[in-house]
Design a protein around this motif. Sequence first.
Motif, PDB file in Angstrom:
ATOM      1  N   LEU A 134       0.825  -1.208   0.000  1.00 20.21           N
ATOM      2  CA  LEU A 134       0.000   0.000   0.000  1.00 20.21           C
ATOM      3  C   LEU A 134       0.858   1.256   0.000  1.00 20.21           C
ATOM      4  O   LEU A 134       0.530   2.246  -0.667  1.00 20.21           O
ATOM      5  N   THR A 135       1.968   1.229   0.726  1.00 17.69           N
ATOM      6  CA  THR A 135       2.886   2.368   0.716  1.00 17.69           C
ATOM      7  C   THR A 135       3.369   2.638  -0.703  1.00 17.69           C
ATOM      8  O   THR A 135       3.400   3.791  -1.153  1.00 17.69           O
ATOM      9  N   ASP A 136       3.706   1.590  -1.427  1.00 23.09           N
ATOM     10  CA  ASP A 136       4.135   1.750  -2.825  1.00 23.09           C
ATOM     11  C   ASP A 136       3.027   2.362  -3.675  1.00 23.09           C
ATOM     12  O   ASP A 136       3.297   3.200  -4.546  1.00 23.09           O
ATOM     13  N   GLN A 137       1.780   1.965  -3.434  1.00 24.91           N
ATOM     14  CA  GLN A 137       0.664   2.496  -4.237  1.00 24.91           C
ATOM     15  C   GLN A 137       0.470   3.985  -3.969  1.00 24.91           C
ATOM     16  O   GLN A 137       0.288   4.770  -4.906  1.00 24.91           O
ATOM     17  N   PHE A 138       0.523   4.375  -2.707  1.00 28.19           N
ATOM     18  CA  PHE A 138       0.347   5.795  -2.384  1.00 28.19           C
ATOM     19  C   PHE A 138       1.528   6.628  -2.898  1.00 28.19           C
ATOM     20  O   PHE A 138       1.336   7.766  -3.350  1.00 28.19           O
ATOM     21  N   ALA A 139       2.727   6.063  -2.864  1.00 34.11           N
ATOM     22  CA  ALA A 139       3.884   6.779  -3.417  1.00 34.11           C
ATOM     23  C   ALA A 139       3.702   6.996  -4.914  1.00 34.11           C
ATOM     24  O   ALA A 139       3.937   8.096  -5.442  1.00 34.11           O
ATOM     25  N   GLU A 140       3.265   5.957  -5.611  1.00 31.47           N
ATOM     26  CA  GLU A 140       3.035   6.070  -7.050  1.00 31.47           C
ATOM     27  C   GLU A 140       1.898   7.038  -7.361  1.00 31.47           C
ATOM     28  O   GLU A 140       1.897   7.696  -8.405  1.00 31.47           O
ATOM     29  N   LEU A 141       0.966   7.161  -6.435  1.00 29.02           N
ATOM     30  CA  LEU A 141      -0.166   8.074  -6.614  1.00 29.02           C
ATOM     31  C   LEU A 141       0.271   9.535  -6.454  1.00 29.02           C
ATOM     32  O   LEU A 141      -0.458  10.441  -6.819  1.00 29.02           O
ATOM     33  N   GLY A 142       1.487   9.748  -5.934  1.00 28.68           N
ATOM     34  CA  GLY A 142       2.008  11.104  -5.805  1.00 28.68           C
ATOM     35  C   GLY A 142       2.174  11.580  -4.377  1.00 28.68           C
ATOM     36  O   GLY A 142       2.404  12.755  -4.122  1.00 28.68           O
ATOM     37  N   TYR A 143       2.080  10.649  -3.424  1.00 28.35           N
ATOM     38  CA  TYR A 143       2.179  11.003  -2.005  1.00 28.35           C
ATOM     39  C   TYR A 143       3.403  10.360  -1.361  1.00 28.35           C
ATOM     40  O   TYR A 143       3.323   9.833  -0.249  1.00 28.35           O
ATOM     41  N   ALA A 144       4.536  10.434  -2.050  1.00 27.73           N
ATOM     42  CA  ALA A 144       5.737   9.743  -1.577  1.00 27.73           C
ATOM     43  C   ALA A 144       6.109  10.131  -0.148  1.00 27.73           C
ATOM     44  O   ALA A 144       6.471   9.275   0.657  1.00 27.73           O
ATOM     45  N   GLY A 145       5.995  11.403   0.185  1.00 29.41           N
ATOM     46  CA  GLY A 145       6.373  11.855   1.522  1.00 29.41           C
ATOM     47  C   GLY A 145       5.452  11.356   2.620  1.00 29.41           C
ATOM     48  O   GLY A 145       5.841  11.309   3.790  1.00 29.41           O
ATOM     49  N   ARG A 146       4.227  10.988   2.263  1.00 29.36           N
ATOM     50  CA  ARG A 146       3.245  10.545   3.254  1.00 29.36           C
ATOM     51  C   ARG A 146       2.710   9.154   2.948  1.00 29.36           C
ATOM     52  O   ARG A 146       1.712   8.726   3.529  1.00 29.36           O
ATOM     53  N   ARG A 180     -17.276   5.005   1.687  1.00 28.42           N
ATOM     54  CA  ARG A 180     -16.700   6.247   2.216  1.00 28.42           C
ATOM     55  C   ARG A 180     -15.185   6.252   2.011  1.00 28.42           C
ATOM     56  O   ARG A 180     -14.600   7.261   1.599  1.00 28.42           O
ATOM     57  N   LEU A 181     -14.547   5.126   2.277  1.00 33.24           N
ATOM     58  CA  LEU A 181     -13.105   5.036   2.042  1.00 33.24           C
ATOM     59  C   LEU A 181     -12.777   5.153   0.561  1.00 33.24           C
ATOM     60  O   LEU A 181     -11.772   5.772   0.188  1.00 33.24           O
ATOM     61  N   ALA A 182     -13.601   4.570  -0.282  1.00 31.75           N
ATOM     62  CA  ALA A 182     -13.382   4.673  -1.731  1.00 31.75           C
ATOM     63  C   ALA A 182     -13.452   6.131  -2.178  1.00 31.75           C
ATOM     64  O   ALA A 182     -12.650   6.576  -3.011  1.00 31.75           O
ATOM     65  N   ALA A 183     -14.390   6.893  -1.619  1.00 37.36           N
ATOM     66  CA  ALA A 183     -14.510   8.312  -1.962  1.00 37.36           C
ATOM     67  C   ALA A 183     -13.273   9.081  -1.506  1.00 37.36           C
ATOM     68  O   ALA A 183     -12.780   9.969  -2.211  1.00 37.36           O
ATOM     69  N   TRP A 184     -12.750   8.725  -0.323  1.00 44.77           N
ATOM     70  CA  TRP A 184     -11.516   9.354   0.156  1.00 44.77           C
ATOM     71  C   TRP A 184     -10.350   9.072  -0.797  1.00 44.77           C
ATOM     72  O   TRP A 184      -9.589   9.977  -1.144  1.00 44.77           O
ATOM     73  N   LEU A 185     -10.231   7.834  -1.249  1.00 43.80           N
ATOM     74  CA  LEU A 185      -9.161   7.499  -2.198  1.00 43.80           C
ATOM     75  C   LEU A 185      -9.301   8.308  -3.477  1.00 43.80           C
ATOM     76  O   LEU A 185      -8.310   8.796  -4.024  1.00 43.80           O
ATOM     77  N   ASP A 186     -10.533   8.455  -3.960  1.00 45.45           N
ATOM     78  CA  ASP A 186     -10.751   9.230  -5.184  1.00 45.45           C
ATOM     79  C   ASP A 186     -10.361  10.694  -4.975  1.00 45.45           C
ATOM     80  O   ASP A 186      -9.804  11.323  -5.883  1.00 45.45           O
ATOM     81  N   GLN A 187     -10.618  11.229  -3.779  1.00 44.25           N
ATOM     82  CA  GLN A 187     -10.196  12.600  -3.488  1.00 44.25           C
ATOM     83  C   GLN A 187      -8.676  12.714  -3.527  1.00 44.25           C
ATOM     84  O   GLN A 187      -8.127  13.677  -4.056  1.00 44.25           O
ATOM     85  N   LEU A 188      -8.014  11.732  -2.952  1.00 40.89           N
ATOM     86  CA  LEU A 188      -6.547  11.737  -2.993  1.00 40.89           C
ATOM     87  C   LEU A 188      -6.042  11.682  -4.429  1.00 40.89           C
ATOM     88  O   LEU A 188      -5.089  12.385  -4.792  1.00 40.89           O
ATOM     89  N   ALA A 189      -6.681  10.850  -5.243  1.00 36.05           N
ATOM     90  CA  ALA A 189      -6.261  10.717  -6.644  1.00 36.05           C
ATOM     91  C   ALA A 189      -6.442  12.028  -7.400  1.00 36.05           C
ATOM     92  O   ALA A 189      -5.699  12.322  -8.340  1.00 36.05           O
ATOM     93  N   GLU A 190      -7.428  12.829  -6.975  1.00 39.43           N
ATOM     94  CA  GLU A 190      -7.677  14.115  -7.622  1.00 39.43           C
ATOM     95  C   GLU A 190      -6.838  15.232  -7.021  1.00 39.43           C
ATOM     96  O   GLU A 190      -6.960  16.401  -7.396  1.00 39.43           O
ATOM     97  N   GLY A 191      -6.004  14.891  -6.036  1.00 42.37           N
ATOM     98  CA  GLY A 191      -5.147  15.884  -5.415  1.00 42.37           C
ATOM     99  C   GLY A 191      -5.803  16.629  -4.273  1.00 42.37           C
ATOM    100  O   GLY A 191      -5.271  17.628  -3.789  1.00 42.37           O
ATOM    101  N   LYS A 192      -6.952  16.169  -3.839  1.00 45.81           N
ATOM    102  CA  LYS A 192      -7.647  16.791  -2.710  1.00 45.81           C
ATOM    103  C   LYS A 192      -7.300  16.008  -1.449  1.00 45.81           C
ATOM    104  O   LYS A 192      -7.962  15.003  -1.136  1.00 45.81           O
ATOM    105  N   ASP A 193      -6.273  16.420  -0.777  1.00 42.77           N
ATOM    106  CA  ASP A 193      -5.747  15.687   0.368  1.00 42.77           C
ATOM    107  C   ASP A 193      -6.577  15.984   1.610  1.00 42.77           C
ATOM    108  O   ASP A 193      -6.270  16.861   2.395  1.00 42.77           O
ATOM    109  N   GLU A 194      -7.661  15.222   1.787  1.00 46.36           N
ATOM    110  CA  GLU A 194      -8.529  15.403   2.945  1.00 46.36           C
ATOM    111  C   GLU A 194      -8.488  14.140   3.788  1.00 46.36           C
ATOM    112  O   GLU A 194      -8.260  13.047   3.294  1.00 46.36           O
ATOM    113  N   CYS A 195      -8.759  14.291   5.075  1.00 48.63           N
ATOM    114  CA  CYS A 195      -8.744  13.136   5.989  1.00 48.63           C
ATOM    115  C   CYS A 195      -9.903  12.203   5.703  1.00 48.63           C
ATOM    116  O   CYS A 195     -10.944  12.621   5.251  1.00 48.63           O
TER     117      CYS A 195
END
Length: 196
Positions: A134-146, A180-195
């Motif tokens: 999962l860390t690799d997926q989020f890094a590839e998504l553009g969130y390497a630092g987090r 709800r989690l799927a919607a959060w992932l989609d927000q991250l993919a769109e660059g909307k970094d929300e909790c």
Amino acid sequence: MPKKSERTRQRVVEAANRLFYHKGYNQTSFSDVVEAAGVPRGNIYYYFKTKDEILEAAIHYRTERISQMLENWSGSYRTPIQRLHRFLDILTNSADAIMRYGCPMGTLNTELGKDQGELQEQAENLFKVFESWLTDQFAELGYAGRAHELALRLMSQGQGISVMAHVHNDPGFLRREKERLAAWLDQLAEGKDECA
């Protein structure tokens, strides 16, 4: 084709794996494993001297299956967001088992963590395989630092959902929270970094 001895050993491990999930490690006896595997008790001692050894083999078996599954997902889904959504699908695809037994990794780690620390350290590896992927997926998504933080957040949310759905025997809750989690992932993919 595996030798008969390898097939017998594998049958014992698979039977034990199911029992440890359905009944719990401490509630599963050596005799339970013997009966479920359909192998004479003396034959099991050829492969495993203790129940702890069987657990170690079952954890290894689960870890290999998880690693293979994640490797397949990495090859089958083109983008990290598709792979992250596939991870979430575990919740709904396993809903019946979660309602009845909880999460197989979470319940085992919780049980062993109470007073069997050395065994729990081995069971923790089940989470670490997912955590790394999962860390690799989020890094590839553009969130390497987090990426690691986001991986832990997703896993902890999934574990919480599993526990509450199991406690309340509520598959509807599980589906809603997964969405709800799927919607959060989609927000991250769109660059909307929300909790979450």
